[in-house]
Design an enzyme around this catalytic site. Structure first.
Site, PDB file in Angstrom:
ATOM      1  N   ASP A 209       0.838  -1.214   0.000  1.00  0.00           N
ATOM      2  CA  ASP A 209       0.000   0.000   0.000  1.00  0.00           C
ATOM      3  C   ASP A 209       0.863   1.252   0.000  1.00  0.00           C
ATOM      4  O   ASP A 209       1.977   1.251   0.526  1.00  0.00           O
ATOM      5  CB  ASP A 209      -0.930  -0.026   1.225  1.00  0.00           C
ATOM      6  CG  ASP A 209      -2.079   0.964   1.091  1.00  0.00           C
ATOM      7  OD1 ASP A 209      -2.397   1.375  -0.043  1.00  0.00           O
ATOM      8  OD2 ASP A 209      -2.653   1.336   2.129  1.00  0.00           O
TER       9      ASP A 209
ATOM     10  N   HIS B 163       2.204   3.207  -9.069  1.00  0.00           N
ATOM     11  CA  HIS B 163       2.001   1.769  -9.339  1.00  0.00           C
ATOM     12  C   HIS B 163       3.172   1.225 -10.150  1.00  0.00           C
ATOM     13  O   HIS B 163       3.634   0.111  -9.925  1.00  0.00           O
ATOM     14  CB  HIS B 163       0.690   1.542 -10.093  1.00  0.00           C
ATOM     15  CG  HIS B 163      -0.524   1.954  -9.307  1.00  0.00           C
ATOM     16  ND1 HIS B 163      -0.685   1.662  -7.971  1.00  0.00           N
ATOM     17  CD2 HIS B 163      -1.649   2.645  -9.661  1.00  0.00           C
ATOM     18  CE1 HIS B 163      -1.843   2.155  -7.556  1.00  0.00           C
ATOM     19  NE2 HIS B 163      -2.447   2.755  -8.562  1.00  0.00           N
TER      20      HIS B 163
ATOM     21  N   LEU C 255      10.825 -20.609  -4.575  1.00  0.00           N
ATOM     22  CA  LEU C 255       9.795 -19.767  -3.954  1.00  0.00           C
ATOM     23  C   LEU C 255       8.455 -19.859  -4.702  1.00  0.00           C
ATOM     24  O   LEU C 255       8.428 -19.833  -5.934  1.00  0.00           O
ATOM     25  CB  LEU C 255      10.286 -18.308  -3.976  1.00  0.00           C
ATOM     26  CG  LEU C 255       9.315 -17.238  -3.455  1.00  0.00           C
ATOM     27  CD1 LEU C 255       9.246 -17.264  -1.932  1.00  0.00           C
ATOM     28  CD2 LEU C 255       9.730 -15.848  -3.925  1.00  0.00           C
TER      29      LEU C 255
HETATM   30  C1  IPE Z   1      -5.375  -2.764  -0.011  1.00  0.00           C
HETATM   31  O1  IPE Z   1      -5.068  -1.428  -0.265  1.00  0.00           O
HETATM   32  C2  IPE Z   1      -5.418  -3.548  -1.293  1.00  0.00           C
HETATM   33  C3  IPE Z   1      -4.155  -3.668  -2.004  1.00  0.00           C
HETATM   34  C4  IPE Z   1      -2.969  -3.247  -1.641  1.00  0.00           C
HETATM   35  C5  IPE Z   1      -4.242  -4.370  -3.251  1.00  0.00           C
HETATM   36  P1  IPE Z   1      -6.190  -0.297  -0.377  1.00  0.00           P
HETATM   37  O2  IPE Z   1      -5.477   0.972  -0.570  1.00  0.00           O
HETATM   38  O3  IPE Z   1      -7.192  -0.690  -1.389  1.00  0.00           O
HETATM   39  O4  IPE Z   1      -6.873  -0.374   1.079  1.00  0.00           O
HETATM   40  P2  IPE Z   1      -7.825   0.650   1.844  1.00  0.00           P
HETATM   41  O5  IPE Z   1      -8.901   1.065   0.912  1.00  0.00           O
HETATM   42  O6  IPE Z   1      -6.978   1.831   2.235  1.00  0.00           O
HETATM   43  O7  IPE Z   1      -8.293  -0.099   3.042  1.00  0.00           O
HETATM   44  C1  IPE Z   2      -1.639   0.162  -3.341  1.00  0.00           C
HETATM   45  O1  IPE Z   2      -1.396   1.520  -3.374  1.00  0.00           O
HETATM   46  C2  IPE Z   2      -1.896  -0.425  -4.704  1.00  0.00           C
HETATM   47  C3  IPE Z   2      -3.271  -0.867  -4.938  1.00  0.00           C
HETATM   48  C4  IPE Z   2      -4.246  -0.862  -4.082  1.00  0.00           C
HETATM   49  C5  IPE Z   2      -3.565  -1.356  -6.266  1.00  0.00           C
HETATM   50  P1  IPE Z   2      -2.584   2.577  -3.384  1.00  0.00           P
HETATM   51  O2  IPE Z   2      -2.969   2.847  -4.780  1.00  0.00           O
HETATM   52  O3  IPE Z   2      -3.685   2.133  -2.494  1.00  0.00           O
HETATM   53  O4  IPE Z   2      -1.850   3.849  -2.769  1.00  0.00           O
HETATM   54  P2  IPE Z   2      -2.457   4.877  -1.714  1.00  0.00           P
HETATM   55  O5  IPE Z   2      -2.930   4.067  -0.539  1.00  0.00           O
HETATM   56  O6  IPE Z   2      -3.573   5.600  -2.392  1.00  0.00           O
HETATM   57  O7  IPE Z   2      -1.293   5.763  -1.382  1.00  0.00           O
HETATM   58 MG    MG Z   3      -4.114   2.400  -0.530  1.00  0.00          MG
END
Ligand code: IPE
Ligand code: IPE
Ligand code: MG
Length: 249
Positions: A24, A41, A135
């Site tokens: 995240d 990303h 792995l």
């Molecule tokens: C969790 O991250 C899902 C992934 C990393 C794929 P999110 O960014 O979607 O989670 P929330 O919405 O903050 O809980």
């Molecule tokens: C995690 O990073 C990747 C996915 C959920 C696909 P985010 O896109 O949720 O990044 P933040 O949380 O908005 O910074």
């Molecule tokens: Mg996120």
């Protein structure tokens, strides 16, 4: 079948057999640099490469990465389609390297909403790495912990099972091929599970870091490991009941 943490006391090892990560913070990483979210990303994929390598070097047997949740479909359409095309490219470009490193790729989650060519590439990548013995890298895509428990339960109901046992349910989860995670890591500062492996996290050690996913690397993994090694894993027992070598503090 692997031992269940609620039915047996699992073996405690100093290097986790299975690490599960919520990657995240990509969007915030990009925002800090005045870049579009999708740039985060893209950089996140580099952190994936580093982490896979670091885990393989450490002798971790299973690494599970949360790439796209069942709730991530709620994001703006441009972001969702960027993530899908990144997934497509990665499936195509990374497979050779995975194979060279004896890594087996598996993808868990519902495939119903993916375009046909993504499903095809997933199947091809899984088949190409199926005989690798190193792995096991699992990518959770269109995955939700609730979806997983529901699909397992529905499969059993369809077989006419009248009463579910814990063992039946566990055997029908999409990661029945792996032991429960020993260590869970979430980057990005949020302290929640966000519908990841709900069933399997019952006794997993949780580690949260403020580092944003694109900044995660081998050194950050070592910090998580040091924290893991300082934990006393009791699985319901008292400290006094543990073997001397497993007591902490
Ligand atoms: C969790 O991250 C899902 C992934 C990393 C794929 P999110 O960014 O979607 O989670 P929330 O919405 O903050 O809980
Ligand atoms: C995690 O990073 C990747 C996915 C959920 C696909 P985010 O896109 O949720 O990044 P933040 O949380 O908005 O910074
Ligand atoms: Mg996120």
């Amino acid at each position: 079948m692997f031992a269940s943490s609620t039915q047996n006391v699992p073996e405690v090892l100093s290097v986790p057999r299975h690490i599960a990560i919520i990657m995240d913070g990509n969007g915030r990483w990009a925002k800090k640099r005045f870049l579009p979210r999708v740039a985060g990303h893209k950089r996140g994929l580099e952190a994936v490469r580093d982490t896979v390598k670091a885990c393989a070097d450490l002798g971790v047997e299973y690494l599970t990465l949360f790439a796209f949740s069942t709730e991530n479909w709620r994001r703006p359409e441009e972001e969702v389609s960027f993530l899908m095309s990144l997934f497509m490219t990665a499936l195509e470009r990374e497979v050779d390297k995975l194979s060279q490193n004896d890594i087996r790729l598996r993808v868990i989650g519902s495939r119903e909403r993916f375009a046909a060519e993504i499903v095809e590439r997933i199947e091809r990548a899984e088949a190409r790495t199926a005989n690798n013995g190193g792995l096991v890298l699992t990518i959770a895509a269109d995955y939700g912990g609730r979806w997983d428990v529901m699909q397992a339960a529905n499969r059993l109901l369809a077989q006419g099972v009248a009463q579910l046992t814990e063992q039946d349910l566990a055997a029908n989860l999409s990661m029945a091929y792996a032991p429960e995670p020993d260590l869970f890591i979430r980057t990005g500062g949020e302290q929640r599970i966000s519908n990841f492996l709900l069933w399997q996290l019952a006794y997993t050690e949780l580690f949260f870091t403020d580092l944003l996913w694109p900044d995660f690397n081998a050194q950050a993994l070592r910090s998580a490991l040091a924290s893991f090694q300082s934990r006393e894993r009791r699985f319901g027992r008292t400290s006094e009941q543990l073997p001397e070598t497993q007591r902490r503090g």
